[in-house]
Design a protein around this motif. Structure first.
Motif, PDB file in Angstrom:
ATOM      1  N   ARG A  75       0.866  -1.115  -0.087  1.00 45.45           N
ATOM      2  CA  ARG A  75       0.084  -0.068  -0.071  1.00 45.45           C
ATOM      3  C   ARG A  75       0.941   1.327   0.108  1.00 45.45           C
ATOM      4  O   ARG A  75       1.911   1.312   0.834  1.00 45.45           O
ATOM      5  N   TYR A 109       0.871  -5.058   3.827  1.00 47.21           N
ATOM      6  CA  TYR A 109      -0.065  -5.317   4.811  1.00 47.21           C
ATOM      7  C   TYR A 109      -0.361  -6.909   4.578  1.00 47.21           C
ATOM      8  O   TYR A 109      -0.796  -7.401   3.373  1.00 47.21           O
ATOM      9  N   ASP A 166      -2.520  -9.972   4.980  1.00 47.03           N
ATOM     10  CA  ASP A 166      -3.892 -10.333   4.827  1.00 47.03           C
ATOM     11  C   ASP A 166      -4.184 -11.612   5.469  1.00 47.03           C
ATOM     12  O   ASP A 166      -5.174 -11.735   6.255  1.00 47.03           O
ATOM     13  N   ALA A 217       2.137  -4.127   8.258  1.00 44.96           N
ATOM     14  CA  ALA A 217       0.882  -4.016   9.077  1.00 44.96           C
ATOM     15  C   ALA A 217      -0.038  -5.148   9.049  1.00 44.96           C
ATOM     16  O   ALA A 217      -0.004  -5.762   7.961  1.00 44.96           O
ATOM     17  N   LEU A 218      -0.855  -5.476   9.818  1.00 44.69           N
ATOM     18  CA  LEU A 218      -1.657  -6.463  10.054  1.00 44.69           C
ATOM     19  C   LEU A 218      -2.986  -6.387  10.972  1.00 44.69           C
ATOM     20  O   LEU A 218      -2.788  -5.759  11.736  1.00 44.69           O
TER      21      LEU A 218
END
Length: 150
Positions: A74, A83, A85, A119-120
């Motif tokens: 992103r 990120y 998923d 990020a998560l």
């Protein structure tokens, strides 16, 4: 730790094996999801793969996939971030160091591509929370996850 472990970038041909593994992992303890079939999981994971900024990773031993990470990049004002998923390791092999080997490979790869952050979202008070904290992830106290079932 077996020396035949190898982490690598995911190929589209890995999708079915990853789907089978995800079904096994998340329908079991402690998540107890209710995935009905490999085809249902494969449809779900293919939506990530079809994203133009998808980057996936697997860890394998002797061509058997033991874990996988599905994610995407992103654009953010600080630069590109990754990120996650979905991230899963064979439930029979969790706490063996395989998940850490995969995470370390992912971090090295992302650094080489000038991606500055991972990020998560994960479930609070589940084993995954401690795994991510062990790898330097922090909880942001000013962020909340919200949803609306209807």
């Amino acid at each position: 730790m077996n020396l035949n472990l190898r982490a690598r970038i995911m190929k589209t041909s890995d999708l079915k094996k990853c789907s089978e593994l995800m079904l096994k992992v998340f329908n079991g303890e402690p998540w107890f999801d209710k995935w009905e079939s490999v085809n249902q999981v494969q449809k779900y994971l293919k939506e990530f793969v079809d994203n133009p900024v998808f980057i996936g990773f697997v860890i394998e031993e002797n061509n058997k996939i033991l874990g996988a990470c599905f994610g995407h990049t992103r654009s953010w004002y600080e630069g590109e971030e990754y990120y996650i998923d979905e991230y899963f390791i064979d439930s029979d092999l969790q706490c063996s160091g395989i998940g850490s080997r995969l995470m370390n490979y992912i971090k090295e790869y992302l650094i080489s591509k000038n991606i500055y952050c991972i990020a998560l979202l994960t479930e609070k008070d589940f084993p995954a929370e401690q795994f991510y904290k062990k790898h330097g992830f922090k909880v942001r106290n000013n962020t909340i996850f919200m949803y609306n079932n209807f």
